[in-house]
Write a protein that holds these residues in place. Structure first.
Motif, mmCIF file in Angstrom:
data_model
loop_
_atom_site.group_PDB
_atom_site.id
_atom_site.type_symbol
_atom_site.label_atom_id
_atom_site.label_comp_id
_atom_site.label_asym_id
_atom_site.label_seq_id
_atom_site.Cartn_x
_atom_site.Cartn_y
_atom_site.Cartn_z
ATOM 1 N N LEU A 13 62.304 -6.691 6.129
ATOM 2 C CA LEU A 13 60.926 -6.232 6.327
ATOM 3 C C LEU A 13 60.881 -5.062 7.289
ATOM 4 O O LEU A 13 60.192 -4.067 7.066
ATOM 5 N N LEU A 14 61.620 -5.171 8.396
ATOM 6 C CA LEU A 14 61.649 -4.088 9.386
ATOM 7 C C LEU A 14 62.264 -2.828 8.800
ATOM 8 O O LEU A 14 61.803 -1.716 9.039
ATOM 9 N N LEU A 15 63.322 -3.022 7.990
ATOM 10 C CA LEU A 15 63.970 -1.872 7.354
ATOM 11 C C LEU A 15 63.014 -1.190 6.384
ATOM 12 O O LEU A 15 62.907 0.038 6.357
ATOM 13 N N GLY A 16 62.281 -2.026 5.594
ATOM 14 C CA GLY A 16 61.313 -1.465 4.657
ATOM 15 C C GLY A 16 60.228 -0.695 5.370
ATOM 16 O O GLY A 16 59.828 0.405 4.946
ATOM 17 N N ALA A 17 59.736 -1.249 6.476
ATOM 18 C CA ALA A 17 58.693 -0.575 7.256
ATOM 19 C C ALA A 17 59.209 0.731 7.832
ATOM 20 O O ALA A 17 58.507 1.741 7.861
ATOM 21 N N ALA A 18 60.463 0.698 8.292
ATOM 22 C CA ALA A 18 61.047 1.910 8.876
ATOM 23 C C ALA A 18 61.191 3.011 7.831
ATOM 24 O O ALA A 18 60.918 4.186 8.079
ATOM 25 N N ILE A 19 61.627 2.590 6.609
ATOM 26 C CA ILE A 19 61.771 3.570 5.526
ATOM 27 C C ILE A 19 60.421 4.165 5.157
ATOM 28 O O ILE A 19 60.270 5.367 4.967
ATOM 29 N N LEU A 20 59.383 3.280 5.052
ATOM 30 C CA LEU A 20 58.038 3.735 4.712
ATOM 31 C C LEU A 20 57.509 4.695 5.773
ATOM 32 O O LEU A 20 56.932 5.737 5.467
ATOM 33 N N PHE A 21 57.743 4.350 7.051
ATOM 34 C CA PHE A 21 57.271 5.211 8.147
ATOM 35 C C PHE A 21 57.969 6.565 8.101
ATOM 36 O O PHE A 21 57.340 7.612 8.244
ATOM 37 N N ALA A 22 59.289 6.526 7.879
ATOM 38 C CA ALA A 22 60.046 7.775 7.822
ATOM 39 C C ALA A 22 59.600 8.624 6.651
ATOM 40 O O ALA A 22 59.465 9.851 6.760
ATOM 41 N N SER A 23 59.332 7.957 5.505
ATOM 42 C CA SER A 23 58.861 8.664 4.328
ATOM 43 C C SER A 23 57.511 9.320 4.586
ATOM 44 O O SER A 23 57.274 10.468 4.225
ATOM 45 N N SER A 24 56.596 8.559 5.226
ATOM 46 C CA SER A 24 55.267 9.090 5.540
ATOM 47 C C SER A 24 55.370 10.252 6.512
ATOM 48 O O SER A 24 54.678 11.256 6.373
ATOM 49 N N ALA A 25 56.231 10.106 7.508
ATOM 50 C CA ALA A 25 56.401 11.169 8.496
ATOM 51 C C ALA A 25 56.941 12.433 7.841
ATOM 52 O O ALA A 25 56.513 13.548 8.144
ATOM 53 N N ALA A 26 57.882 12.240 6.904
ATOM 54 C CA ALA A 26 58.449 13.398 6.209
ATOM 55 C C ALA A 26 57.384 14.118 5.397
ATOM 56 O O ALA A 26 57.309 15.348 5.384
ATOM 57 N N ARG A 27 56.536 13.324 4.706
ATOM 58 C CA ARG A 27 55.465 13.942 3.918
ATOM 59 C C ARG A 27 54.492 14.687 4.811
ATOM 60 O O ARG A 27 53.954 15.722 4.447
ATOM 61 N N ALA A 28 54.231 14.126 6.010
ATOM 62 C CA ALA A 28 53.289 14.766 6.934
ATOM 63 C C ALA A 28 53.804 16.117 7.400
ATOM 64 O O ALA A 28 53.033 16.974 7.830
ATOM 65 N N GLN A 29 55.129 16.304 7.321
ATOM 66 C CA GLN A 29 55.707 17.549 7.804
ATOM 67 C C GLN A 29 56.098 18.493 6.661
ATOM 68 O O GLN A 29 56.780 19.483 6.882
ATOM 69 N N ASP A 30 55.696 18.170 5.426
ATOM 70 C CA ASP A 30 56.170 18.985 4.308
ATOM 71 C C ASP A 30 55.324 20.225 4.058
ATOM 72 O O ASP A 30 55.539 20.939 3.089
ATOM 73 N N GLY A 31 54.342 20.472 4.920
ATOM 74 C CA GLY A 31 53.565 21.694 4.811
ATOM 75 C C GLY A 31 52.563 21.706 3.689
ATOM 76 O O GLY A 31 52.145 22.777 3.237
ATOM 77 N N VAL A 32 52.158 20.519 3.214
ATOM 78 C CA VAL A 32 51.197 20.426 2.124
ATOM 79 C C VAL A 32 50.022 19.548 2.551
ATOM 80 O O VAL A 32 50.206 18.495 3.148
ATOM 81 N N LEU A 33 48.803 19.998 2.227
ATOM 82 C CA LEU A 33 47.606 19.178 2.399
ATOM 83 C C LEU A 33 47.192 18.715 1.008
ATOM 84 O O LEU A 33 46.844 19.531 0.156
#
Length: 406
Positions: A13-33
């Motif tokens: 569960l923690l690993l899944g949450a970490a992956i989801l958080f990292a994925s969300s963070a990456a999308r937030a930094q991809d320069g797209v709205l």
């Protein structure tokens, strides 16, 4: 063994949450709205919303050069099929997995109320255009939503007052039996009574009804002088056409509580003529509305409805707030949207209120007779302007639980 299994489950569960958080963070930094337009693409509201609302959103993005606060604007869209569960699944996936920053449109009040629950939970902004229920800024309001174009209170308030003032009473309602129709009947009934009129009763029909004969016979037998149509889309068109088949206008005044521009040519002026109603936008009202409409027409081969115009106006205001704050954080952007007046082709000195209601002027209109119309889209005759503070429900009467807490 049990302890090992529990420990492994927690780790996964923690690993899944970490992956989801990292994925969300990456999308937030991809320069797209990312803007998600969720609408009716295939049902009875598709003509007045649908692909036209997506085009309207694309126009809003192009108007600011396709970028805001250093981010490229990307428009994604989906058909909710007028099903709340389908809409909720789409919006959750957009937010959790696709990096969508803001949701817009949401036509169909039952759908919009369901989406609003998700965007409230996820702290994402929801710009509501096609949906009408005034509950969206009432007891079910959200601190991250703006109800932009109209609502059932404003649509019914001015129309009911005008009809009663001209001697139109008592009333009987023909109501679509879902959130929008129920709210429209409720708000219009209050307005009728407040204006000194009387309501004799109502009959409710299922969503997407083809045969209105039994409902119209009940209306005729009520002895009411006004038949109020608390529905929209093909339900509205079918009800008007069949009311003429039953010669309802021989004994009752038919009042439309919600009209979409595209309904009128589909129905025909021979049926729609002389209906009074209230709207937030008409393409031929001012030079500014005409300029927007002409550009929209080039892309869509139809003049814009109020809902499609509202999508454009709402996103313009949102993009300006993102640019001013250099942020897509919902709370930050909402603060900026509330403190900045709305001045564009759609509204003059509009105000985003604390309950999420964008308050602006509304317009009482009459649908033209066939001989008065000069073309397919020459449909409405302006009657009068209803100032926003008179058109929309007072802030204190809505029951929004977030008032004073933002």
């Amino acid at each position: 063994m049990l302890k090992v299994m529990v420990s492994l489950a927690r780790t996964l569960l923690l690993l899944g949450a970490a992956i989801l958080f990292a994925s969300s963070a990456a999308r937030a930094q991809d320069g797209v709205l990312r803007v998600g337009i969720i609408t009716d693409m295939s049902g009875q509201y598709a003509d007045g919303n649908g692909t036209g609302s997506v085009i309207s959103a694309q126009m809003a993005a192009e108007e600011i050069g396709g970028m805001v606060a250093g981010r490229k604007i990307e428009i994604v869209s989906a058909d909710h099929q007028n099903k709340p569960d389908v809409a909720v699944g789409i919006v959750r996936n957009w937010i959790d997995n696709k990096g969508v920053d803001v949701i817009a449109e949401g036509v169909n009040s039952a759908v919009a109320l369901a989406i609003q629950n998700v965007t409230r939970e996820k702290k994402k902004i929801f710009l509501i255009s096609g949906s009408g229920s005034s509950d969206l800024t009432g007891k079910q309001c959200s601190p991250t939503s703006v109800h932009w174009t109209y609502d059932t209170y404003a649509s019914s308030n001015a129309t009911a007052k005008a009809v009663v003032a001209r001697g139109g009473t008592p009333w009987f309602f023909l109501t679509a039996d879902y959130a929008f129709g129920q709210a429209l009947e409720r708000d219009a009934s209050k307005a009728v009574n407040a204006a000194g009129g009387k309501v004799l009763g109502a009959v409710r029909h299922p969503f997407d009804t083809a045969d209105f004969s039994s409902f119209l016979l009940q209306a005729q037998s009520s002895t009411a002088k006004v038949l109020a149509l608390a529905n929209a889309g093909s339900d509205f068109r079918n009800a008007v056409a069949q009311a003429d088949e039953f010669n309802i206008r021989g004994s009752m005044q038919v009042v439309a509580l919600q009209v979409t521009l595209t309904d009128v040519p589909a129905l025909g002026l021979a049926h729609a003529h002389d209906l009074l109603f209230t709207d937030s936008f008409y393409w031929d009202r001012t030079p500014e509305t005409r300029a927007f409409a002409q550009e929209f027409f080039k892309r869509h081969d139809a003049m814009p409805t109020a809902y499609q115009a509202g999508v454009n106006s709402a996103l313009r205001h949102y993009f300006k707030a993102v640019a001013a704050t250099n942020s897509v954080d919902a709370e930050t952007v909402m603060r900026q949207m509330r403190k900045t007046p709305v001045n564009d082709f759609f509204a003059e000195n509009g105000v985003v209120r604390e309950d999420g209601r964008m308050v602006h002027d509304m317009y009482l209109m009459r649908i033209k007779k066939p001989e008065e119309s000069k073309g397919k889209w020459d449909l409405y005759e302006y009657q009068t302007t209803v100032p926003g503070d008179q058109a929309f429900r007072p802030l204190a009467e809505g029951g929004c639980p977030y008032i004073g807490k933002q």
